[in-house]
Design a protein around this motif. Structure first.
Motif, mmCIF file in Angstrom:
data_model
loop_
_atom_site.group_PDB
_atom_site.id
_atom_site.type_symbol
_atom_site.label_atom_id
_atom_site.label_comp_id
_atom_site.label_asym_id
_atom_site.label_seq_id
_atom_site.Cartn_x
_atom_site.Cartn_y
_atom_site.Cartn_z
ATOM 1 N N VAL A 34 0.842 -1.203 0.000
ATOM 2 C CA VAL A 34 0.000 0.000 0.000
ATOM 3 C C VAL A 34 0.876 1.252 0.000
ATOM 4 O O VAL A 34 0.576 2.236 -0.682
ATOM 5 C CB VAL A 34 -0.945 -0.010 1.221
ATOM 6 C CG1 VAL A 34 -1.702 1.307 1.326
ATOM 7 C CG2 VAL A 34 -1.933 -1.163 1.112
ATOM 8 N N ASN A 35 1.973 1.220 0.748
ATOM 9 C CA ASN A 35 2.875 2.367 0.771
ATOM 10 C C ASN A 35 3.466 2.623 -0.613
ATOM 11 O O ASN A 35 3.639 3.783 -1.027
ATOM 12 C CB ASN A 35 4.002 2.127 1.776
ATOM 13 C CG ASN A 35 4.857 3.363 1.988
ATOM 14 O OD1 ASN A 35 4.393 4.376 2.489
ATOM 15 N ND2 ASN A 35 6.116 3.282 1.585
ATOM 16 N N LEU A 36 3.760 1.561 -1.339
ATOM 17 C CA LEU A 36 4.260 1.720 -2.698
ATOM 18 C C LEU A 36 3.203 2.368 -3.593
ATOM 19 O O LEU A 36 3.521 3.233 -4.420
ATOM 20 C CB LEU A 36 4.654 0.350 -3.254
ATOM 21 C CG LEU A 36 5.348 0.332 -4.608
ATOM 22 C CD1 LEU A 36 6.624 1.146 -4.566
ATOM 23 C CD2 LEU A 36 5.641 -1.101 -5.025
ATOM 24 N N ALA A 37 1.947 1.982 -3.419
ATOM 25 C CA ALA A 37 0.865 2.598 -4.185
ATOM 26 C C ALA A 37 0.710 4.077 -3.827
ATOM 27 O O ALA A 37 0.412 4.902 -4.693
ATOM 28 C CB ALA A 37 -0.446 1.848 -3.938
ATOM 29 N N VAL A 38 0.913 4.422 -2.555
ATOM 30 C CA VAL A 38 0.847 5.823 -2.124
ATOM 31 C C VAL A 38 1.933 6.646 -2.811
ATOM 32 O O VAL A 38 1.686 7.765 -3.287
ATOM 33 C CB VAL A 38 0.967 5.925 -0.593
ATOM 34 C CG1 VAL A 38 1.130 7.382 -0.161
ATOM 35 C CG2 VAL A 38 -0.256 5.312 0.072
ATOM 36 N N CYS A 39 3.151 6.099 -2.895
ATOM 37 C CA CYS A 39 4.249 6.800 -3.573
ATOM 38 C C CYS A 39 3.924 7.011 -5.050
ATOM 39 O O CYS A 39 4.132 8.109 -5.597
ATOM 40 C CB CYS A 39 5.545 6.007 -3.428
ATOM 41 S SG CYS A 39 6.230 5.959 -1.755
ATOM 42 N N ASP A 40 3.427 5.969 -5.705
ATOM 43 C CA ASP A 40 3.090 6.081 -7.126
ATOM 44 C C ASP A 40 1.946 7.060 -7.358
ATOM 45 O O ASP A 40 1.958 7.828 -8.328
ATOM 46 C CB ASP A 40 2.712 4.703 -7.677
ATOM 47 C CG ASP A 40 3.903 3.762 -7.729
ATOM 48 O OD1 ASP A 40 5.046 4.255 -7.724
ATOM 49 O OD2 ASP A 40 3.702 2.540 -7.763
ATOM 50 N N LEU A 41 0.956 7.038 -6.473
ATOM 51 C CA LEU A 41 -0.152 7.982 -6.596
ATOM 52 C C LEU A 41 0.327 9.404 -6.350
ATOM 53 O O LEU A 41 -0.110 10.346 -7.023
ATOM 54 C CB LEU A 41 -1.265 7.623 -5.615
ATOM 55 C CG LEU A 41 -2.518 8.504 -5.664
ATOM 56 C CD1 LEU A 41 -3.213 8.367 -7.013
ATOM 57 C CD2 LEU A 41 -3.487 8.140 -4.531
ATOM 58 N N GLY A 42 1.257 9.570 -5.414
ATOM 59 C CA GLY A 42 1.773 10.899 -5.108
ATOM 60 C C GLY A 42 2.454 11.537 -6.296
ATOM 61 O O GLY A 42 2.194 12.706 -6.624
ATOM 62 N N ILE A 43 3.311 10.790 -6.981
ATOM 63 C CA ILE A 43 4.013 11.373 -8.130
ATOM 64 C C ILE A 43 3.058 11.621 -9.287
ATOM 65 O O ILE A 43 3.236 12.552 -10.076
ATOM 66 C CB ILE A 43 5.176 10.458 -8.574
ATOM 67 C CG1 ILE A 43 6.063 11.167 -9.586
ATOM 68 C CG2 ILE A 43 4.671 9.158 -9.142
ATOM 69 C CD1 ILE A 43 6.686 12.448 -9.097
ATOM 70 N N SER A 44 1.971 10.814 -9.382
ATOM 71 C CA SER A 44 0.998 11.018 -10.458
ATOM 72 C C SER A 44 0.148 12.257 -10.220
ATOM 73 O O SER A 44 -0.151 13.006 -11.157
ATOM 74 C CB SER A 44 0.093 9.782 -10.576
ATOM 75 O OG SER A 44 0.844 8.631 -10.891
ATOM 76 N N VAL A 45 -0.222 12.499 -8.968
ATOM 77 C CA VAL A 45 -1.108 13.620 -8.647
ATOM 78 C C VAL A 45 -0.325 14.917 -8.469
ATOM 79 O O VAL A 45 -0.732 15.977 -8.944
ATOM 80 C CB VAL A 45 -1.929 13.299 -7.374
ATOM 81 C CG1 VAL A 45 -2.732 14.501 -6.929
ATOM 82 C CG2 VAL A 45 -2.840 12.103 -7.623
ATOM 83 N N VAL A 46 0.814 14.836 -7.806
ATOM 84 C CA VAL A 46 1.582 16.039 -7.477
ATOM 85 C C VAL A 46 2.497 16.467 -8.615
ATOM 86 O O VAL A 46 2.670 17.659 -8.870
ATOM 87 C CB VAL A 46 2.404 15.812 -6.187
ATOM 88 C CG1 VAL A 46 3.295 17.006 -5.896
ATOM 89 C CG2 VAL A 46 1.488 15.519 -5.013
ATOM 90 N N GLY A 47 3.097 15.496 -9.315
ATOM 91 C CA GLY A 47 4.115 15.832 -10.288
ATOM 92 C C GLY A 47 3.655 15.911 -11.727
ATOM 93 O O GLY A 47 3.932 16.893 -12.421
ATOM 94 N N LYS A 48 2.939 14.917 -12.188
ATOM 95 C CA LYS A 48 2.638 14.829 -13.623
ATOM 96 C C LYS A 48 1.842 16.014 -14.173
ATOM 97 O O LYS A 48 2.078 16.416 -15.318
ATOM 98 C CB LYS A 48 1.917 13.514 -13.925
ATOM 99 C CG LYS A 48 2.870 12.322 -13.989
ATOM 100 C CD LYS A 48 2.174 11.081 -14.468
ATOM 101 C CE LYS A 48 3.180 9.946 -14.674
ATOM 102 N NZ LYS A 48 3.890 9.579 -13.436
ATOM 103 N N PRO A 49 0.883 16.602 -13.431
ATOM 104 C CA PRO A 49 0.185 17.762 -14.004
ATOM 105 C C PRO A 49 1.123 18.901 -14.404
ATOM 106 O O PRO A 49 0.863 19.579 -15.405
ATOM 107 C CB PRO A 49 -0.758 18.186 -12.864
ATOM 108 C CG PRO A 49 -1.019 16.926 -12.104
ATOM 109 C CD PRO A 49 0.274 16.175 -12.146
ATOM 110 N N PHE A 50 2.212 19.101 -13.653
ATOM 111 C CA PHE A 50 3.171 20.157 -13.998
ATOM 112 C C PHE A 50 3.789 19.896 -15.366
ATOM 113 O O PHE A 50 3.856 20.791 -16.218
ATOM 114 C CB PHE A 50 4.273 20.238 -12.932
ATOM 115 C CG PHE A 50 3.843 20.879 -11.651
ATOM 116 C CD1 PHE A 50 4.188 22.192 -11.367
ATOM 117 C CD2 PHE A 50 3.109 20.176 -10.716
ATOM 118 C CE1 PHE A 50 3.802 22.788 -10.173
ATOM 119 C CE2 PHE A 50 2.708 20.755 -9.536
ATOM 120 C CZ PHE A 50 3.058 22.064 -9.260
#
Length: 336
Positions: free
Chosen positions: A76-92
């Motif tokens: 689950v922690n790995l999924a949190v990391c992947d979700l974080g970079i998708s939501v926080v980083g990719k839109p930029f």
């Protein structure tokens, strides 16, 4: 002669200017507008699939959060990391590719670089912890008897502290975040290694503690697991059905972990190679059009894990349900 060579190296380092200081506008795209649009669509698809997939994993895990085992907590922690970079980083980066330039300035560049490094490091260290857990579980059977949920949460605290430390170190003056050579994304300032010995020491530290050492632990763990499985296959056949089913379940978890690690490393190693070459090779020797490909490949890493979960989930669920039925029957016989 040695003194003259050292003076020459020092002067060449002082004269070197990274790509983002050679031009007045470091955030202008060096790619064609068509290439930026293609990259923007590619990242949009990757971002949507990654967000939905990892969000689904987290949502389904939250329904049974009190029953999650330590290995599942790490997943689950790995999924949190992947979700974080998708939501926080990719839109930029998506907005910047469609805009044909980085539109968020230096503050946005440093934030984007920090977020990408933070979540990427968190993912790799999480996979390192999972590989160690698998190694101890398969190769040292007594380990599983004392591992509890609170040990997993302690491990999570260490992972987040580790990622926070290395992602924040550049803000202490020993490193930095800078735009990529193609202009529409930002990353760790690998080009500091071309400018000074201190920059080389910083980059080498990052490479060792955030790439080489975790990767070595992962490779060591899974090599030992493969050797152990080969040597113990005949031994397992002599045990009762309950132990055999438990062994099958553990191996299913191990296969999932191995696939996740393989997907992550395949996505990130080309980017790491290009970054190291940019840091220690000939200055500006990596073509701009070539440097964007490993970057886009690395950004797709967050999408793989939910796919791996879903592909193996059906077989794993069937195996788990069969194992549970066997365990229930054996426990009833023993009670009778």
């Amino acid at each position: 002669m040695n003194g003259m060579a050292s003076v020459h190296n020092t002067s060449s380092q002082e004269e070197y200017l990274p790509h983002y200081l050679q031009k007045e506008d470091p955030f202008a795209s060096k790619l064609s507008r068509e290439a930026d649009i293609v990259a923007g669509f590619y990242l949009t698809v990757i971002g949507i699939l990654s967000t939905l997939g990892n969000g689904y994993v987290i949502f389904m895990s939250s329904k049974r959060k009190k029953k999650l085992r330590p290995a599942e907590i790490m997943t689950v922690n790995l999924a949190v990391c992947d979700l974080g970079i998708s939501v926080v980083g990719k839109p930029f980066s998506i907005i910047s590719f469609f805009s044909h330039r980085w539109v968020f300035g230096w503050m946005g560049c440093r934030w984007y670089g920090w977020a990408g490094f933070f979540f990427g490091c968190g993912s790799l260290i999480t996979m390192t912890a999972v590989s160690l857990d698998r190694y101890l579980k398969i190769c040292h059977l007594s380990y599983g008897t004392w591992l509890k949920r609170h040990h997993a949460f302690i491990c999570l605290a260490i992972i987040w502290a580790y990622a926070t430390f290395w992602a924040t170190v550049p803000f202490a003056g020993v490193g930095s975040y800078a735009p990529e050579p193609f202009g529409t994304s930002c990353t760790l300032d690998w080009w500091l290694a071309q400018a000074s010995v201190a920059g080389q020491a910083f980059i080498l530290s990052i490479l060792f503690f955030c790439l080489l050492f975790p990767t070595a632990v992962i490779v060591f763990s899974y090599v030992k697991i493969i050797l152990k499985v080969k040597s113990s296959t005949k031994e397992i056949a002599h045990y009762d059905t309950r132990i055999q089913n438990s062994h099958i379940l553990e191996m299913k978890l191990t296969k999932v972990a191995m696939l996740i690690c393989a997907g992550f490393l395949i996505a990130w190693i080309p980017y790491a190679v290009v970054s190291v070459w940019s840091a220690f090779g000939q200055p500006d020797s990596v073509p701009i059009q070539f440097s964007v490909v490993p970057t886009l490949l690395a950004k797709s890493a967050a999408m793989y894990n939910p796919i791996i979960y879903q592909v193996i989930d059906c077989k794993f669920a069937c195996c788990r349900s069969g194992g549970l039925k066997t365990l229930q029957k054996s426990s009833l016989k023993k009670s009778r």
